[in-house]
Write an enzyme that holds these catalytic residues in place. Structure first.
Site, PDB file in Angstrom:
ATOM      1  N   CYS A 109       0.841  -1.203   0.000  1.00 28.41           N
ATOM      2  CA  CYS A 109       0.000   0.000   0.000  1.00 28.41           C
ATOM      3  C   CYS A 109       0.868   1.242   0.000  1.00 28.41           C
ATOM      4  CB  CYS A 109      -0.927  -0.006   1.216  1.00 28.41           C
ATOM      5  SG  CYS A 109      -1.993   1.445   1.304  1.00 28.41           S
ATOM      6  N   CYS A 137      -0.493   4.063   2.320  1.00 33.20           N
ATOM      7  CA  CYS A 137      -0.287   3.764   3.750  1.00 33.20           C
ATOM      8  C   CYS A 137       1.163   3.978   4.176  1.00 33.20           C
ATOM      9  CB  CYS A 137      -0.671   2.323   4.048  1.00 33.20           C
ATOM     10  SG  CYS A 137      -2.322   1.835   3.548  1.00 33.20           S
ATOM     11  N   ASP A 138       2.096   3.443   3.389  1.00 34.98           N
ATOM     12  CA  ASP A 138       3.482   3.340   3.849  1.00 34.98           C
ATOM     13  C   ASP A 138       4.488   4.186   3.080  1.00 34.98           C
ATOM     14  OD1 ASP A 138       2.686   1.470   5.752  1.00 34.98           O
ATOM     15  OD2 ASP A 138       2.852  -0.184   4.339  1.00 34.98           O
TER      16      ASP A 138
END
Length: 307
Positions: free
Chosen positions: A138, A141-142
């Site tokens: 992701c 997300c990261d």
């Protein structure tokens, strides 16, 4: 013949990830007798998140395990049940869904599929061990954790190329590895990615992801020459596809990539059967959208339950 217990509910949810737990919370809070059936421990993909920093209102960051634990406690506090039970089959008899497990049968007039999707893994050494330590699925997300670091993206479709473009806004050193000599993505998506400075590496597969406590490099193999090499990187983002978990409802309409099609109320083509979270066809899959899906499904059910 073995006796099978039958339990009746207003609303049954299959899957205890963010979508399922949010749906259970809203349904139970609205007075519905609600149960979540989960074959394994709750949480789904969230359990792999080490630092959840982009969920509105959750600050400072928390890990996925703690986040799901709180969601679970909240749903249960409103009266929702969570039972560990592997669903074997789903049938609809007249106006009720009949869900069979090994030792029990559950019935309800409304059902929500919140079984999510799983990442298609590379299945190479180091992938599992370094997930959350530089291996990610992701970018939103990261990606911010690797600002101005060396980033490798693996894949060749629209998702891989789009995510590589996004990552190029975080780091000026992004490479994308694809096993063929051309990308499968749409031309406009590829052009945008290349214009952003993402460096393509064609005809190459990843043999292993290397590092002790974090990602340090990947071992690459050229599929045409057979030559192997080590490529230094701080992060590996894998976008080789997702597999929606739709086996229990294989008869329902799906989009071209296998996700369940719903209307804006999260209802599928079968009346009373809803889908929420990553198993559903939609343009954006994040925890916040999964939670919204679950809440909408629950509120729709509540509006239809006879008081």
């Amino acid at each position: 013949m073995e006796n099978i217990d039958i339990e009746e509910f207003d609303y049954i949810i299959i899957g205890a990830g963010a979508a399922g737990l949010a749906s259970a919370q809203y349904a139970a809070r609205g007075g519905l007798k609600t149960v979540i059936l989960e074959g394994m421990a709750e949480g789904g993909q969230i359990m792999q998140i080490t630092e959840l920093e982009n969920y509105p209102g959750v600050f400072p960051v928390v890990n996925g395990i703690d986040f799901i634990k709180k969601m679970r406690e909240q749903a249960v506090s409103f009266g929702a049940e969570i039972q560990t039970a592997q669903v074997l089959s789903i049938d609809k008899i007249e106006n009720k869904f009949v869900i069979k497990t090994k030792n029990k049968t559950f019935t309800a007039p409304f059902l929500c599929i919140a079984t999510g999707a799983v990442h298609r893994n590379l299945e190479v050494p180091g992938e599992k061990e370094l997930t959350g330590r530089g291996v990610s699925y992701c970018a939103v997300c990261d990606g911010p954790f690797f600002r101005n670091k060396k980033i490798v993206v693996i894949g060749g479709g629209d998702s891989a190329c789009s995510e590589a473009t996004y990552l190029s806004s975080i780091s000026g050193d992004v490479s994308i590895i694809h096993r063929r000599d051309s990308f499968r993505a749409q031309k406009s998506v590829i052009d945008k990615m290349l214009a952003a400075g993402v460096k393509p590496i064609y005809d190459t597969v990843v043999e292993s992801i290397n590092g002790s406590n974090k990602v340090e490099s990947v071992t690459l193999k050229n599929v045409k020459t057979g030559e192997t090499s080590e490529f230094q990187t701080d992060a590996v983002f894998i976008f080789t596809g997702m597999i929606p978990q739709t086996e229990l409802v294989g008869m329902l309409p799906k989009d071209d990539t296998g996700y369940l099609i719903t209307d804006e109320n999260m209802e599928t083509s079968m009346p009373g059967l809803f889908a929420a979270g990553d198993v559903r066809s939609k343009p954006f899959r994040q925890i916040v959208t999964a939670v919204a899906d679950g809440a909408i499904a629950a509120l729709t059910v509540a509006s239809r339950v006879e008081n």
